[in-house]
Design a protein around this motif. Structure first.
Motif, PDB file in Angstrom:
ATOM      1  N   ALA A  20       0.828  -1.206   0.000  1.00 55.55           N
ATOM      2  CA  ALA A  20       0.000   0.000   0.000  1.00 55.55           C
ATOM      3  C   ALA A  20       0.861   1.254   0.000  1.00 55.55           C
ATOM      4  O   ALA A  20       0.583   2.215  -0.733  1.00 55.55           O
ATOM      5  CB  ALA A  20      -0.926  -0.002   1.217  1.00 55.55           C
ATOM      6  N   ALA A  21       1.915   1.258   0.805  1.00 57.97           N
ATOM      7  CA  ALA A  21       2.807   2.419   0.848  1.00 57.97           C
ATOM      8  C   ALA A  21       3.472   2.661  -0.506  1.00 57.97           C
ATOM      9  O   ALA A  21       3.568   3.803  -0.969  1.00 57.97           O
ATOM     10  CB  ALA A  21       3.868   2.225   1.933  1.00 57.97           C
ATOM     11  N   LEU A  25       2.968   5.941  -2.891  1.00 60.88           N
ATOM     12  CA  LEU A  25       4.149   6.693  -3.289  1.00 60.88           C
ATOM     13  C   LEU A  25       4.199   6.876  -4.805  1.00 60.88           C
ATOM     14  O   LEU A  25       4.440   7.976  -5.303  1.00 60.88           O
ATOM     15  CB  LEU A  25       5.413   5.983  -2.798  1.00 60.88           C
ATOM     16  N   VAL A  26       3.929   5.809  -5.534  1.00 64.25           N
ATOM     17  CA  VAL A  26       3.947   5.867  -6.992  1.00 64.25           C
ATOM     18  C   VAL A  26       2.819   6.761  -7.508  1.00 64.25           C
ATOM     19  O   VAL A  26       3.014   7.542  -8.439  1.00 64.25           O
ATOM     20  CB  VAL A  26       3.844   4.439  -7.590  1.00 64.25           C
ATOM     21  N   GLU A  31       3.927  12.814  -0.128  1.00 66.30           N
ATOM     22  CA  GLU A  31       2.906  13.483   0.670  1.00 66.30           C
ATOM     23  C   GLU A  31       1.636  12.652   0.833  1.00 66.30           C
ATOM     24  O   GLU A  31       0.856  12.887   1.741  1.00 66.30           O
ATOM     25  CB  GLU A  31       2.574  14.879   0.136  1.00 66.30           C
ATOM     26  N   LEU A  32       1.425  11.660  -0.010  1.00 66.31           N
ATOM     27  CA  LEU A  32       0.260  10.774   0.134  1.00 66.31           C
ATOM     28  C   LEU A  32       0.498   9.626   1.102  1.00 66.31           C
ATOM     29  O   LEU A  32      -0.443   8.957   1.512  1.00 66.31           O
ATOM     30  CB  LEU A  32      -0.137  10.177  -1.221  1.00 66.31           C
ATOM     31  N   VAL A  33       1.750   9.377   1.454  1.00 61.42           N
ATOM     32  CA  VAL A  33       2.079   8.220   2.279  1.00 61.42           C
ATOM     33  C   VAL A  33       1.999   8.611   3.757  1.00 61.42           C
ATOM     34  O   VAL A  33       2.977   9.038   4.370  1.00 61.42           O
ATOM     35  CB  VAL A  33       3.477   7.659   1.941  1.00 61.42           C
ATOM     36  N   VAL A  38      -2.005   4.518   4.450  1.00 56.44           N
ATOM     37  CA  VAL A  38      -1.444   3.168   4.269  1.00 56.44           C
ATOM     38  C   VAL A  38      -2.367   2.139   4.911  1.00 56.44           C
ATOM     39  O   VAL A  38      -2.678   1.109   4.306  1.00 56.44           O
ATOM     40  CB  VAL A  38      -0.014   3.079   4.848  1.00 56.44           C
ATOM     41  N   ALA A  39      -2.827   2.409   6.114  1.00 55.40           N
ATOM     42  CA  ALA A  39      -3.713   1.471   6.803  1.00 55.40           C
ATOM     43  C   ALA A  39      -5.001   1.259   6.026  1.00 55.40           C
ATOM     44  O   ALA A  39      -5.456   0.126   5.852  1.00 55.40           O
ATOM     45  CB  ALA A  39      -4.013   1.976   8.207  1.00 55.40           C
TER      46      ALA A  39
END
Length: 52
Positions: A20-21, A25-26, A31-33, A38-39
């Motif tokens: 998920a991380a 990131l991709v 800034e989205l991580v 992630v959870a």
């Protein structure tokens, strides 16, 4: 960071959180991580992300 070994369930949770991380990131950069993102993406509780 050393992860605890745990059983199959813990390994699946770690793998899901890591995947998920990477996806986040991709998709949108660092800034989205966040632990919450992630959870949610991994389908695990936020405490799981902190613990692992």
């Amino acid at each position: 960071m050393a992860w605890t070994s745990g059983g199959p369930r813990a390994r699946r949770s770690r793998e899901a959180a890591l995947a998920a991380a990477i996806e986040l990131l991709v998709e949108g950069g660092p800034e989205l991580v966040t632990h919450a993102a992630v959870a949610e993406r991994a389908g695990v509780g936020r405490a799981t992300v902190y613990r692992d």
